[in-house]
Every structure is written in structure tokens, then in C-alpha cells.
Write a protein that holds these residues in place. Structure first.
Motif, PDB file in Angstrom:
ATOM      1  N   LEU A 121       1.183  -1.384  -0.267  1.00  0.00           N
ATOM      2  CA  LEU A 121      -0.335  -0.339  -0.174  1.00  0.00           C
ATOM      3  C   LEU A 121       0.669   1.531   0.195  1.00  0.00           C
ATOM      4  CD1 LEU A 121      -2.856   1.342   0.276  1.00  0.00           C
ATOM      5  CD2 LEU A 121      -2.922   1.043   2.648  1.00  0.00           C
ATOM      6  N   LEU A 122       0.261   2.174  -1.339  1.00  0.00           N
ATOM      7  CA  LEU A 122       1.400   2.817  -0.842  1.00  0.00           C
ATOM      8  C   LEU A 122       0.659   4.509  -1.103  1.00  0.00           C
ATOM      9  CD1 LEU A 122       2.718   0.648  -2.467  1.00  0.00           C
ATOM     10  CD2 LEU A 122       3.593   2.233  -4.256  1.00  0.00           C
ATOM     11  N   PHE A 123       1.713   5.254  -0.263  1.00  0.00           N
ATOM     12  CA  PHE A 123       0.524   6.651  -0.066  1.00  0.00           C
ATOM     13  C   PHE A 123       1.804   8.160  -0.250  1.00  0.00           C
ATOM     14  CE2 PHE A 123      -0.365   3.943   2.964  1.00  0.00           C
ATOM     15  CZ  PHE A 123      -2.201   4.235   3.290  1.00  0.00           C
ATOM     16  N   ASN A 124       1.099   8.382  -1.137  1.00  0.00           N
ATOM     17  CA  ASN A 124       2.526   9.584  -1.970  1.00  0.00           C
ATOM     18  C   ASN A 124       2.123  10.999  -1.333  1.00  0.00           C
ATOM     19  OD1 ASN A 124       3.861  11.190  -3.737  1.00  0.00           O
ATOM     20  ND2 ASN A 124       2.494  12.710  -4.175  1.00  0.00           N
ATOM     21  N   VAL A 125       2.755  11.447  -0.252  1.00  0.00           N
ATOM     22  CA  VAL A 125       2.947  12.638   0.311  1.00  0.00           C
ATOM     23  C   VAL A 125       2.968  13.793   0.087  1.00  0.00           C
ATOM     24  CG1 VAL A 125       2.590  13.976   2.503  1.00  0.00           C
ATOM     25  CG2 VAL A 125       2.624  11.230   2.158  1.00  0.00           C
ATOM     26  N   PRO A 126       3.197  15.014  -0.757  1.00  0.00           N
ATOM     27  CA  PRO A 126       3.214  15.556  -1.149  1.00  0.00           C
ATOM     28  C   PRO A 126       3.870  16.965  -0.105  1.00  0.00           C
ATOM     29  CG  PRO A 126       0.611  16.387  -1.213  1.00  0.00           C
ATOM     30  CD  PRO A 126       0.821  14.600  -0.579  1.00  0.00           C
ATOM     31  N   ARG A 127       4.474  17.614  -0.632  1.00  0.00           N
ATOM     32  CA  ARG A 127       5.315  18.841   0.819  1.00  0.00           C
ATOM     33  C   ARG A 127       3.749  19.657   0.736  1.00  0.00           C
ATOM     34  NH1 ARG A 127      10.167  22.434   0.816  1.00  0.00           N
ATOM     35  NH2 ARG A 127       9.098  24.922   1.541  1.00  0.00           N
ATOM     36  N   ALA A 128       3.833  20.529   1.803  1.00  0.00           N
ATOM     37  CA  ALA A 128       2.689  21.215   2.156  1.00  0.00           C
ATOM     38  C   ALA A 128       3.123  22.538   1.584  1.00  0.00           C
ATOM     39  CB  ALA A 128       2.309  21.143   3.703  1.00  0.00           C
ATOM     40  N   ASP A 129       2.231  23.197   1.615  1.00  0.00           N
ATOM     41  CA  ASP A 129       2.108  24.513   0.504  1.00  0.00           C
ATOM     42  C   ASP A 129       2.671  25.549   1.998  1.00  0.00           C
ATOM     43  OD1 ASP A 129       1.041  27.640   1.414  1.00  0.00           O
ATOM     44  OD2 ASP A 129       1.629  27.261  -1.168  1.00  0.00           O
ATOM     45  N   ARG A 130       2.998  26.727   1.629  1.00  0.00           N
ATOM     46  CA  ARG A 130       4.119  26.977   3.117  1.00  0.00           C
ATOM     47  C   ARG A 130       2.829  27.290   3.803  1.00  0.00           C
ATOM     48  NH1 ARG A 130       3.257  32.475   2.394  1.00  0.00           N
ATOM     49  NH2 ARG A 130       2.654  33.361   0.505  1.00  0.00           N
ATOM     50  N   LYS A 131       1.001  27.807   3.358  1.00  0.00           N
ATOM     51  CA  LYS A 131       0.465  28.457   4.767  1.00  0.00           C
ATOM     52  C   LYS A 131       0.122  27.504   5.444  1.00  0.00           C
ATOM     53  CE  LYS A 131      -0.959  32.236   1.396  1.00  0.00           C
ATOM     54  NZ  LYS A 131      -1.628  33.017  -0.077  1.00  0.00           N
ATOM     55  N   GLN A 132       0.245  25.799   4.885  1.00  0.00           N
ATOM     56  CA  GLN A 132      -0.698  25.052   5.701  1.00  0.00           C
ATOM     57  C   GLN A 132       0.473  24.290   6.606  1.00  0.00           C
ATOM     58  OE1 GLN A 132      -1.082  22.378   2.068  1.00  0.00           O
ATOM     59  NE2 GLN A 132      -3.072  22.755   1.898  1.00  0.00           N
ATOM     60  N   MET A 133       1.676  24.775   6.704  1.00  0.00           N
ATOM     61  CA  MET A 133       2.435  24.692   8.171  1.00  0.00           C
ATOM     62  C   MET A 133       2.603  25.782   8.802  1.00  0.00           C
ATOM     63  SD  MET A 133       6.477  23.962   5.237  1.00  0.00           S
ATOM     64  CE  MET A 133       6.586  23.367   4.079  1.00  0.00           C
ATOM     65  N   ALA A 166       6.031  31.992  11.328  1.00  0.00           N
ATOM     66  CA  ALA A 166       6.207  32.781  10.909  1.00  0.00           C
ATOM     67  C   ALA A 166       6.258  33.128   9.334  1.00  0.00           C
ATOM     68  CB  ALA A 166       7.323  33.483  11.420  1.00  0.00           C
ATOM     69  N   ASP A 167       6.633  32.217   8.814  1.00  0.00           N
ATOM     70  CA  ASP A 167       7.441  31.502   7.408  1.00  0.00           C
ATOM     71  C   ASP A 167       5.493  31.808   6.779  1.00  0.00           C
ATOM     72  OD1 ASP A 167       9.333  32.606   7.218  1.00  0.00           O
ATOM     73  OD2 ASP A 167       9.776  29.734   6.865  1.00  0.00           O
ATOM     74  N   SER A 168       4.392  31.600   7.632  1.00  0.00           N
ATOM     75  CA  SER A 168       3.200  30.505   6.366  1.00  0.00           C
ATOM     76  C   SER A 168       2.019  31.909   6.268  1.00  0.00           C
ATOM     77  CB  SER A 168       2.739  29.398   7.769  1.00  0.00           C
ATOM     78  OG  SER A 168       1.937  29.950   9.425  1.00  0.00           O
ATOM     79  N   ASP A 169       2.983  33.164   7.109  1.00  0.00           N
ATOM     80  CA  ASP A 169       2.219  34.371   7.085  1.00  0.00           C
ATOM     81  C   ASP A 169       3.145  35.513   6.418  1.00  0.00           C
ATOM     82  OD1 ASP A 169       1.062  36.792   8.314  1.00  0.00           O
ATOM     83  OD2 ASP A 169       0.592  37.272  10.540  1.00  0.00           O
ATOM     84  N   ASN A 170       2.894  35.435   5.383  1.00  0.00           N
ATOM     85  CA  ASN A 170       3.241  36.429   4.283  1.00  0.00           C
ATOM     86  C   ASN A 170       3.195  37.938   4.633  1.00  0.00           C
ATOM     87  OD1 ASN A 170       5.047  36.085   2.423  1.00  0.00           O
ATOM     88  ND2 ASN A 170       3.639  36.577   0.507  1.00  0.00           N
ATOM     89  N   ALA A 171       1.419  38.017   4.861  1.00  0.00           N
ATOM     90  CA  ALA A 171       1.669  39.274   5.253  1.00  0.00           C
ATOM     91  C   ALA A 171       2.061  39.703   6.248  1.00  0.00           C
ATOM     92  CB  ALA A 171      -0.207  39.246   5.650  1.00  0.00           C
ATOM     93  N   HIS A 172       2.535  39.937   7.083  1.00  0.00           N
ATOM     94  CA  HIS A 172       3.346  40.406   8.212  1.00  0.00           C
ATOM     95  C   HIS A 172       5.264  39.731   8.007  1.00  0.00           C
ATOM     96  CE1 HIS A 172      -0.044  40.735   9.762  1.00  0.00           C
ATOM     97  NE2 HIS A 172      -0.389  41.264  10.028  1.00  0.00           N
ATOM     98  N   PRO A 173       5.657  40.166   6.793  1.00  0.00           N
ATOM     99  CA  PRO A 173       7.183  39.854   6.545  1.00  0.00           C
ATOM    100  C   PRO A 173       8.324  39.959   7.993  1.00  0.00           C
ATOM    101  CG  PRO A 173       6.533  40.787   4.692  1.00  0.00           C
ATOM    102  CD  PRO A 173       5.370  41.245   6.003  1.00  0.00           C
ATOM    103  N   GLY A 357      18.193  29.315   7.509  1.00  0.00           N
ATOM    104  CA  GLY A 357      16.710  28.964   6.493  1.00  0.00           C
ATOM    105  C   GLY A 357      15.602  28.398   5.550  1.00  0.00           C
ATOM    106  N   THR A 358      14.774  27.912   4.721  1.00  0.00           N
ATOM    107  CA  THR A 358      14.481  26.818   4.530  1.00  0.00           C
ATOM    108  C   THR A 358      13.511  27.318   3.290  1.00  0.00           C
ATOM    109  OG1 THR A 358      12.004  27.363   5.961  1.00  0.00           O
ATOM    110  CG2 THR A 358      13.749  25.632   6.571  1.00  0.00           C
ATOM    111  N   LEU A 359      13.304  26.489   2.280  1.00  0.00           N
ATOM    112  CA  LEU A 359      13.012  27.474   1.217  1.00  0.00           C
ATOM    113  C   LEU A 359      11.104  27.478   1.513  1.00  0.00           C
ATOM    114  CD1 LEU A 359      14.351  25.107  -1.879  1.00  0.00           C
ATOM    115  CD2 LEU A 359      14.692  26.944  -1.355  1.00  0.00           C
ATOM    116  N   LEU A 360      10.616  28.712   1.091  1.00  0.00           N
ATOM    117  CA  LEU A 360       8.784  28.671   0.966  1.00  0.00           C
ATOM    118  C   LEU A 360       8.708  28.222   0.108  1.00  0.00           C
ATOM    119  CD1 LEU A 360       8.783  32.539   2.701  1.00  0.00           C
ATOM    120  CD2 LEU A 360       9.158  30.155   3.920  1.00  0.00           C
ATOM    121  N   ILE A 361       9.500  27.300  -1.506  1.00  0.00           N
ATOM    122  CA  ILE A 361       8.577  26.819  -2.038  1.00  0.00           C
ATOM    123  C   ILE A 361       9.266  25.370  -1.931  1.00  0.00           C
ATOM    124  CG2 ILE A 361       7.451  28.753  -3.656  1.00  0.00           C
ATOM    125  CD1 ILE A 361       9.796  28.849  -5.364  1.00  0.00           C
ATOM    126  N   SER A 362       8.735  24.627  -3.553  1.00  0.00           N
ATOM    127  CA  SER A 362       8.929  23.431  -3.210  1.00  0.00           C
ATOM    128  C   SER A 362      10.580  23.608  -4.252  1.00  0.00           C
ATOM    129  CB  SER A 362       8.363  22.038  -3.869  1.00  0.00           C
ATOM    130  OG  SER A 362       8.433  22.692  -5.076  1.00  0.00           O
TER     131      SER A 362
END
Length: 627
Positions: A121-133, A166-173, A357-362
Motif C-alpha cells: 500500500l503506497l501513499f504519496n505525501v506532497p510537500r505542504a504549501d507554506r500556508k499549511q505549515m 512565521a513563514d506561513s504568515d506572508n502578510a507580516h514579513p 532558513g528554508t525554501l518557501l516553495i518546493s
């Protein structure tokens, strides 16, 4: 409001024959993005830790129905009833906020497959969007959030979780944070004056040029007023860009701030660097000054083209633009709350840019470009106003385009954890130099003229680097893994390449005997010429060393070696960088045995060194005896 661009990440289930994929997964059992789990006694509780880790990193595939035995993974299978139950359990739990914070999967991301008589049984887990992290277990992120590195899943610290929030809140850099207790005395007047001059050059009629210094800083985002609280003050961006270094490193600002440029042009391993720029107390090492000092040094290593535009001499090129974008990206995407340093370095074979830091996109989105997600928007604006930054995207488009135009090896980005760092490497290895093209024609006559650009790049890379793999080409070509597999198979069928190994361990090398009449000494001469002109005699030296090493071994010990004897043989072979596959071939030992046991121990003991020490799992990783 325009919808945010969504890029579909490639998944394990796309295009490739499923059985071939599973074979490759077992070949690459220690992969960063693959996790095998046994589920004979029930749905594994550790599944959700790995789900969280994949979602918060670069995504991956979880495979149920595989157990580990003595460093080997063996499919033990699942019954039809177990698979039905586990599917039901998964969908119930993944949509339960008491179990996991976010459901990232679609129906197609869960598949049951039959593999050599057993069910998986295989599960493909994608990277979450930064807003979901962060993606975390239960309802509390603290203590329940995981990430993944090359050693497996690990629990995030409180500070790591806060940075993700903090990275998930792009409205407050981050750089818009108002700093209390700072004044104009903390700003370096000379830096601001020089910035004004560059601003005037880029925008000679801009109305902001009429403003006083504080008003200009306010327009740039270096000083602001919080409309909700009424608080006024200099921002983190203002201090980082124009501040005095002592003020920047104040505990209330960015205490870990330490930009560092290192240059090494010496072949002597004892020489750590031949030039260095860092906050040594002799200059105000803010970002504005650091950028200009370092870019001048970096650009000096590139050839200066000459062209006239409207009668004005232009000594710039797409490669210069790429270098400028890489440096600015390092500064504006840095996480200044992380306890790590900005490091920019030059060695004879590459430029390297490392920022906390980390990448904010994949990584997939990174290579495709066009994504505009910036951690420090005010810093980006400041560089943009003097023509040093790209607003439309991340600037990666220009970096890749500049390196491609110069026919240099493709840029490579990676992430390192604890502390979090993003590392961008710009190789200075030419792929389609005239020398490489001449060698291709020497090997294949006029045949390369009939190849398309992707096929030619694959051959040129193989010629320049000695070998290629599917993973290596994925960093260079905008193609899916399955399409690259087909491309490589066509080149093998056409007689250009010869494959070695199987599954994800497959490597491809130039066919030295392309023409039927190229035999004996002629083929040897061609191989020698390619090794000499393209690989700087590495191939011939290795062949010579191996022949000598094997010949000198006692006859009874050629196949049965003690660990010490094997390590000594590897050290004699690795006079220059070799891949794991090359080492295994030269010493006559299994790849898995060397990869899992011998090589890691030799690296840990300081006997071997990696070509990419900061990226242990680099797809082109090679090893040599430590000098």
C-alpha cells in the motif's frame, strides 16, 4: 483577487511502469523521500510522524508492507482484508484534526500494488504549501511537528516550529518588525548616501529623491508606523540594509548576523581561504556594503563581454545577471532569526551561496521559476529600487538562464537542517564548451548534429562529468523522471551511451566504441583523449592506480579482504574524486555494502572526504582520500 498559481508536483505514480518504480525504490532503500514500514500487526503509529515530516520537508512516499532485516528491506505483504482496513483507517484519521492537522492527499495518492506476489500500500505525501505549515500531529504543533533529513524523521524544536508559523504568515514579513529603542544614530550615514546615488542613477526623476533620509527610509520600508498600535520605529530591514554592524548585532535586532565571503584559489588543502570579507570591525558590514564588496569580487571571476547600447559601453552579461540575482536572493530570502551565518564562497570549480532558513516553495517550483514568495519584502524592495533585484519571481529564472547561456553545468539547490540552510551551487564546469563539442564529434562524428538539445546536453554532461544518471539530469532538464528515462534509453539504443547498474543506481557512460571500426588501440586512444581533455586525466589515473593496486594484492586476498585491507585499497583508488559506483567497480565489492558500511565509516573517521561536504546526498556525490 487572482488565484494563486498551483504547480502539480510530480508523484511516484506518474507515467513510469509501477513495477519498475518499486524495483527502484528497493534499490534506493535509504532515499530521503521514501519510507518503508511493516504493517503486519496493524496500521503503524509511526506513519503519522513520517507524514508530518514529508509534508514539512520536500514530500515523499510511504510504503506499507515492507519490513527491515539486517539492513535489507523485504516485502512481507498485506492481505486484501488488511489493505481495505488500512485504507479506511487512513481516510478516517487523515480527516480527523485530533490525529493530524491537514489532509494533503487525494484519492489518486493512495494505491495498492502487487509486487512479486505480495500486496503493498503506497501513499504519496506532497510537500505542504507554506500556508499549511507546520503539519503536525494532534491539535498542538509544539512537540508534535516533524521534519526529515537524511537520517530520517526528527521532532522539531519550538524555535523551528515558530519559524514555520512565521513563514506561513506572508502578510507580516520578518523584516517589517519594528525595533524598539533604535534611532538615526544606528544608521550608517555613508551607506544611505551611497544608496541615494545609486537610486538616482536608476531613477533620475523619482519623487522619493526629494525626501529627507527618514522619509526615504519610510518609503523603502526601513521605518514604519504600525497602524493598529501606533508604534513607530526603524524596522529590521532598515537596520540590516543601512545599519551600523554593532547595532545590527544587538540582541534586540539580529544577534546572529554575520555575513561571510570566502575565496579559495589555492590547491593546498591546508589553505582555508585566500581572501575573506566579514565583519572585522574595519567597515560597516550592513547588507548594502556587503553586497557591493562581494559582488565586485565575484564578478571579477567572469569574463567581461564588450557591447555598445545606445553608444554606452556595457560590460554585463546574462551570467553576471545570474550571479547578481544569486547574491541578492541569498540576502533577501535569509531567515535572520536563525542561529546561522550567510556564507558566500568561491572556489575554482563553483560559486556557493548559503543562507539560513528554508525554501518557501518546493524545489520543483524553485527550478521552474516564476514564484514570487519572499521572506523579506522590504529588503527586496530596497535592492529592486537600485536595479539589483527581481520582483516578478524569485530571480531563479535569470540564474538558470544565465548559466544555461554560458553553457555551464546546471545550478543546484539543496536544504540542510539543524541549523536550517538553503545552499545554491553555481558550477563553473562548462557543458557545451568547444572542447566538449570537439570531443563529441571525435567520438561520434557528425551524428551529434542530429540530436535535439536535451539529448545533446545529456551527452555533453556525461562527457564532461564522466557519467550521468536520471537524478542528475532531472536537475538540468525540465522533464519528468519517466521522460528522462526514455531519453537515456534512446541514447543507449542509438549506441551513444552504455548503462551500468540497475534501478535508481543506474549510471550511464559514453560508449567509447561507437564506430564498429574503432577497436584495439584506436578505441584506447579515444578513451585516453576524452579522459585527458574532458576529465583532466582522472579516468586514466584511476585506471592506472587500480591496476597497480590489484596487481600488488596477494593472490589469496583479491576477493577476501579484511575491513582494514579494503579501506586501504579504497584509499589507494581514491586519489581523486570517485562515485560510489566507480569505487565498487574498482575494488570489486557490492555497492550496498560500501554505501551502508564502509564508506560512511571512512568519512566519519576522516579517511575520505566528500566532494559536496554540505550536501551528503548530492546526486553527483563523490569521494577521495583526505589530503
Amino acid at each position: 483577487m487572482a488565484a494563486e498559481l498551483t504547480i502539480q508536483e510530480p508523484t511516484l505514480f506518474d507515467n513510469l511502469e509501477l513495477m519498475e518504480q518499486i524495483d527502484r525504490l528497493f534499490e534506493d532503500s535509504e532515499s530521503y523521500d521514501i519510507e518503508f514500514k511493516s504493517a503486519r500487526n496493524g496500521f503503524p503509529e509511526s506513519f503519522w510522524e513520517t507524514y508530518s515530516a514529508f509534508a514539512n520537508t520536500q514530500g515523499g512516499t510511504i510504503i506499507l508492507g515492507v519490513r527491515e532485516k539486517k539492513d535489507h528491506f523485504i516485502p512481507d505483504g498485506l492481505s486484501t482484508e488488511q489493505i481495505a482496513k488500512y485504507k479506511k483507517d487512513f481516510w478516517n484519521q487523515v480527516n480527523n484534526r485530533q490525529c493530524i492537522s491537514t489532509n494533503l492527499l487525494k484519492n489518486d495518492d493512495v494505491q495498492e500494488v502487487e509486487y512479486k506476489g505480495t500486496n503493498l500500500l503506497l501513499f504519496n505525501v506532497p510537500r505542504a504549501d507554506r500556508k499549511q505549515m507546520p503539519v503536525y500531529r494532534t491539535t498542538n504543533p509544539f512537540g508534535n511537528t516533524y521534519k526529515r533529513n537524511h537520517e530520517g524523521d526528527y521532532k522539531c524544536t519550538e524555535s523551528e516550529i515558530r519559524r514555520m508559523i512565521a513563514d506561513s504568515d506572508n502578510a507580516h514579513p520578518q523584516d517589517a518588525r519594528i525595533l524598539e529603542g533604535f534611532s538615526m544614530d544606528d544608521i550608517d550615514a555613508e551607506s544611505l548616501k551611497q544608496y541615494r546615488q545609486l537610486f538616482a542613477t536608476s531613477h533620475p526623476h523619482h519623487p522619493w529623491l526629494l525626501l529627507d533620509d527618514l522619509q526615504l527610509l519610510e518609503k523603502l520600508g526601513g521605518y514604519r508606523t504600525d497602524r493598529q498600535t501606533g508604534q513607530k520605529g526603524f524596522t529590521l530591514a532598515g537596520l540590516l540594509m543601512f545599519g551600523k554592524v554593532a547595532s545590527i548585532q544587538d540582541p534586540a535586532c539580529a544577534p546572529a548576523y554575520f555575513p561571510d565571503y570566502r575565496e579559495c584559489q589555492s590547491d593546498d588543502p591546508a589553505v582555508r581561504w585566500t581572501d575573506r570579507v566579514y565583519p572585522d570591525g574595519t567597515w560597516e558590514a550592513n547588507l548594502f556594503q556587503f553586497y557591493h564588496k562581494v559582488y565586485t569580487k565575484l564578478a571579477a571571476f567572469l569574463p567581461k563581454p564588450f557591447k555598445l547600447e545606445k553608444g554606452i559601453r556595457r560590460e554585463d552579461s546574462p551570467t553576471h545577471t545570474a550571479l547578481r540575482e544569486a547574491l541578492v536572493n541569498t540576502l533577501v530570502h535569509c531567515d535572520y532569526t536563525e542561529d546561522a551565518n550567510i556564507v558566500v564562497s568561491y572556489t575554482k570549480d563553483r560559486f556557493t551561496f548559503s543562507n539560513p532558513g528554508t525554501l518557501l516553495i518546493s524545489q520543483t517550483q524553485y527550478y521552474r521559476g516564476g514564484e514570487s514568495v519572499c521572506r523579506n519584502k522590504s529588503l527586496q524592495k530596497m535592492f529592486m529600487q537600485i536595479g539589483r533585484a527581481e520582483k516578478a519571481g524569485s530571480g531563479v529564472d535569470k540564474i538558470i538562464a544565465g548559466w544555461n547561456e554560458a553553457r555551464l553545468a546546471h545550478p543546484y539547490v539543496s536544504e540542510i537542517s539543524r541549523p536550517d540552510k538553503v545552499v545554491l551551487e553555481l558550477p563553473l564546469v562548462s557543458l557545451l564548451s568547444q572542447e566538449t563539442l570537439d570531443e563529441l564529434k571525435r567520438l561520434f562524428g557528425e551524428e551529434p548534429d542530429t540530436l535535439n538539445n536535451n539529448e545533446l546536453l545529456a551527452l555533453a554532461t556525461c562527457c564532461a562529468e564522466g557519467e550521468i544518471s536520471n537524478e542528475r539530469l532531472r536537475l538540468m532538464l525540465d522533464l519528468h523522471r519517466s521522460d528522462i528515462t526514455k531519453l537515456l534509453q534512446l541514447l543507449c539504443k542509438g549506441g551513444y551511451l552504455i548503462s551500468h547498474g540497475s534501478g535508481r543506481g543506474t549510471r550511464y557512460k559514453i560508449n567509447q566504441h561507437f564506430f564498429a571500426n574503432v577497436t584495439g588501440n584506436v578505441a584506447s586512444n579515444v578513451a585516453s583523449n576524452v579522459a585527458s581533455n574532458v576529465a583532466s586525466n582522472v579516468a586514466s589515473n584511476v585506471a592506472s592506480n587500480v591496476a597497480s593496486n590489484v596487481a600488488n594484492l596477494p593472490s589469496g586476498k583479491r576477493t577476501r579482504l579484511s575491513p582494514n585491507e579494503l579501506q586501504n585499497m579504497i584509499l589507494r583508488v581514491c586519489t581523486d574524486y570517485l562515485s560510489l559506483e566507480e569505487i565498487a567497480e574498482q575494488v570489486g565489492k557490492g555497492l550496498r555494502y560500501l554505501k551502508n558500511s564502509i564508506i560512511p565509516e571512512m568519512v566519519a573517521r576522516g579517511l575520505l572526504e566528500r566532494e559536496y561536504p554540505n550536501v551528503p546526498r548530492h546526486p553527483s556525490q563523490r569521494y577521495r582520500a583526505k589530503r
